[in-house]
Enzyme design. Structure first.
Site, short mmCIF file in Angstrom:
data_model
loop_
_atom_site.label_atom_id
_atom_site.label_comp_id
_atom_site.label_asym_id
_atom_site.label_seq_id
_atom_site.Cartn_x
_atom_site.Cartn_y
_atom_site.Cartn_z
N PHE A 286 0.81 -1.22 0.00
CA PHE A 286 0.00 0.00 0.00
C PHE A 286 0.84 1.27 0.00
O PHE A 286 0.41 2.30 -0.52
CB PHE A 286 -0.98 -0.01 1.18
CG PHE A 286 -2.18 -0.87 0.93
CD1 PHE A 286 -3.25 -0.39 0.20
CD2 PHE A 286 -2.21 -2.17 1.39
CE1 PHE A 286 -4.35 -1.20 -0.06
CE2 PHE A 286 -3.30 -2.99 1.14
CZ PHE A 286 -4.38 -2.50 0.41
N GLU A 287 2.01 1.21 0.59
CA GLU A 287 2.86 2.39 0.54
C GLU A 287 3.49 2.55 -0.84
O GLU A 287 3.63 3.66 -1.34
CB GLU A 287 3.97 2.29 1.62
CG GLU A 287 3.46 2.28 3.05
CD GLU A 287 2.79 3.58 3.46
OE1 GLU A 287 3.01 4.62 2.78
OE2 GLU A 287 2.05 3.56 4.45
#
Length: 264
Positions: free
Chosen positions: A118-119
């Site tokens: 997700f980052e």
């Protein structure tokens, strides 16, 4: 021997020494890192009393943070102690400060993979959806040039993973300290991912943590509270919605591996 003993006792009674702030408008935070909430701001030249020191976010090559007599933490980089090392006791050790000596559990691979997914990885500094300078796997920088990062920028993939591991330790520690409920390693991972994304200061003051510490069912609390953390600049962000759903799914995945509370 008697003189030595008296000297040790005398040193223990000496009040915390005051040191001047060297930067302009230096933030003092609720914990030793740039992701903790700002409690107050010191003007340049202000004398602060250091009660203990600990490790935290690396600022221009200095990872030491000073706990002041105001009860908050400031980067030692901005305090003129005359040394880049420890000048007083470590927080949590004999002689003052707060915290414990227990090491927090290490996140499992599922947690690392979730955060990395997700980052995303960015070798160069960019501005995230909430307006913060960021680099690597979601490392929030202390300034627009990310001068707190100890690795060369643009980051290599290998150094990006090292920086992610460095950052996760801080959130593993804060979750271990603030959550008193019994949680397994997947539930712990969901909490680490959430705090990594939203900040330890926000997590500490949250209804989510309060409900966990009040003894409510862990997965029920996570399912009800995590979906509330999907806003950036007043808008619902689809990426945060997906991340919260992934964290809930991880928490619900059964495992016999226990994480909290930490046993010393």
């Amino acid at each position: 021997m008697q003189l030595t003993t008296l000297a040790v006792l005398a040193a223990a009674l000496v009040p915390a020494l005051a040191y001047p702030i060297t930067g302009d408008d230096v933030n003092c935070r609720s914990g030793p890192g740039t992701n903790y909430a700002v409690k107050k701001t010191y003007k340049k030249g202000t004398d602060v009393k250091v009660t203990c020191q600990t490790e935290g976010t690396n600022i221009n090559g200095n990872s030491i943070w000073d706990k002041t007599s105001d009860g908050c933490y400031v980067s030692d980089y901005y305090v003129k102690t005359g040394s880049n090392g420890y000048v007083t006791t470590k927080c949590g050790s004999s002689g003052g400060g707060s915290g414990g000596s227990c090491s927090p559990p290490k996140s499992n691979q599922a947690t690392v993979d979730l955060i990395a997914e997700f980052e995303g990885f960015r070798a160069n500094v960019y501005t995230d959806a909430t307006g913060h300078p960021t680099v690597g796997y979601g490392h929030l920088c202390s300034n627009s040039k990310c001068s707190d990062v100890k690795y060369p920028i643009p980051l290599s993939s290998a150094n990006g993973k090292k920086l992610l591991a460095d950052d996760m330790k801080r959130f593993e520690k804060c979750i271990s300290q603030m959550v008193k409920a019994t949680v397994n390693l997947n539930q712990y991972g969901a909490l680490v991912s959430w705090s990594f994304n939203m900040g330890c200061g926000a997590a500490q003051s949250s209804t989510l943590v309060k409900r966990l510490n009040n003894g409510e069912n862990v997965n029920k609390v996570l399912s009800e509270e995590l979906p509330k953390w999907v806003h950036g600049n007043g808008k619902v962000l689809p990426g945060l919605v997906r991340r919260r759903n992934a964290e809930i799914a991880l928490a619900k995945k059964a495992t016999d591996d226990k994480a909290l509370p930490v046993k010393c």
